[in-house]
Design a protein around this motif. Structure first.
Motif, short mmCIF file in Angstrom:
data_model
loop_
_atom_site.label_atom_id
_atom_site.label_comp_id
_atom_site.label_asym_id
_atom_site.label_seq_id
_atom_site.Cartn_x
_atom_site.Cartn_y
_atom_site.Cartn_z
N MET A 100 -55.68 27.03 -12.38
CA MET A 100 -54.81 26.59 -11.32
C MET A 100 -53.71 27.62 -11.07
SD MET A 100 -53.12 22.90 -10.92
CE MET A 100 -51.39 22.89 -10.78
N ILE A 101 -52.78 27.77 -12.03
CA ILE A 101 -51.73 28.77 -11.90
C ILE A 101 -51.92 29.76 -13.04
CG2 ILE A 101 -49.24 29.19 -11.93
CD1 ILE A 101 -48.86 26.25 -11.15
N ARG A 102 -52.02 31.02 -12.71
CA ARG A 102 -52.22 32.05 -13.73
C ARG A 102 -50.91 32.27 -14.50
NH1 ARG A 102 -52.99 37.87 -11.74
NH2 ARG A 102 -51.54 38.69 -13.26
N ILE A 103 -51.00 32.19 -15.82
CA ILE A 103 -49.84 32.45 -16.69
C ILE A 103 -50.29 33.47 -17.72
CG2 ILE A 103 -48.22 31.49 -18.35
CD1 ILE A 103 -48.46 28.82 -16.86
N ASP A 104 -49.68 34.65 -17.68
CA ASP A 104 -50.02 35.72 -18.60
C ASP A 104 -49.13 35.74 -19.84
OD1 ASP A 104 -51.97 36.53 -16.80
OD2 ASP A 104 -50.66 37.97 -15.82
N ALA A 105 -47.91 35.24 -19.71
CA ALA A 105 -46.97 35.24 -20.84
C ALA A 105 -46.11 33.99 -20.78
CB ALA A 105 -46.09 36.49 -20.79
N VAL A 106 -45.74 33.50 -21.97
CA VAL A 106 -44.91 32.30 -22.07
C VAL A 106 -43.67 32.67 -22.87
CG1 VAL A 106 -44.77 29.93 -22.91
CG2 VAL A 106 -46.94 30.82 -22.03
N TRP A 107 -42.50 32.33 -22.32
CA TRP A 107 -41.22 32.63 -22.97
C TRP A 107 -40.44 31.35 -23.16
CZ3 TRP A 107 -40.56 37.45 -24.66
CH2 TRP A 107 -41.36 38.45 -24.11
N LEU A 108 -39.79 31.23 -24.31
CA LEU A 108 -39.02 30.05 -24.65
C LEU A 108 -37.56 30.46 -24.86
CD1 LEU A 108 -39.98 27.26 -27.03
CD2 LEU A 108 -37.94 28.55 -27.56
N ALA A 109 -36.65 29.74 -24.21
CA ALA A 109 -35.21 29.96 -24.41
C ALA A 109 -34.72 28.98 -25.46
CB ALA A 109 -34.45 29.76 -23.11
N THR A 110 -34.00 29.46 -26.46
CA THR A 110 -33.56 28.60 -27.54
C THR A 110 -32.29 27.81 -27.20
OG1 THR A 110 -32.34 30.41 -28.58
CG2 THR A 110 -34.61 30.04 -29.31
N GLU A 111 -31.47 28.33 -26.31
CA GLU A 111 -30.24 27.63 -25.91
C GLU A 111 -30.59 26.46 -25.00
OE1 GLU A 111 -27.05 28.10 -26.89
OE2 GLU A 111 -27.77 29.62 -28.28
N PRO A 112 -29.96 25.31 -25.17
CA PRO A 112 -30.27 24.15 -24.33
C PRO A 112 -29.83 24.36 -22.87
CG PRO A 112 -28.57 23.60 -25.94
CD PRO A 112 -28.99 24.99 -26.21
#
Length: 111
Positions: free
Chosen positions: A1-13
């Protein structure tokens, strides 16, 4: 459906009332730029809500997920303001599993 090559997570709320423009501004602040085909994950302080911003090269998608019980296993704010996740780790995070233990190819590397 939507191409996602990389996933990033932010630790700050992040405030979950944030809309697309506010979330996009937060991505630029935390990650330096909003790149196409990448997903950026944010959680609230209690880690029971998550927002995912995806730039697909044409537009911006903003999705939200809320847990009615428990919380997402989110890293504590601290040394690293951002983290890279594999697709297997993303799948585990969304399901509430101990995603940090999952290595490349779904191999468990930490008990």
């Amino acid at each position: 459906m939507i191409r996602i090559d990389a996933v990033w997570l932010a630790t700050e709320p992040m405030d979950m009332r944030a809309g697309t423009d506010t979330a996009l501004a937060r991505v630029v602040k935390v990650f330096g730029a909003a790149r196409p085909h990448q997903a950026y994950l944010f959680a609230n302080r209690r880690a029971n809500r998550m927002k995912v911003l995806v730039i697909d090269g044409i537009g911006i998608w903003l999705a939200a997920r809320r847990l009615h019980q428990g919380h997402f296993l989110w890293p504590a704010p601290g040394a690293a303001a951002q983290m890279s996740l594999s697709r297997a780790q993303l799948d585990g995070l969304v399901l509430g599993l101990p995603w940090a233990r999952i290595g490349e190819g779904g191999i468990i590397t930490l008990v």
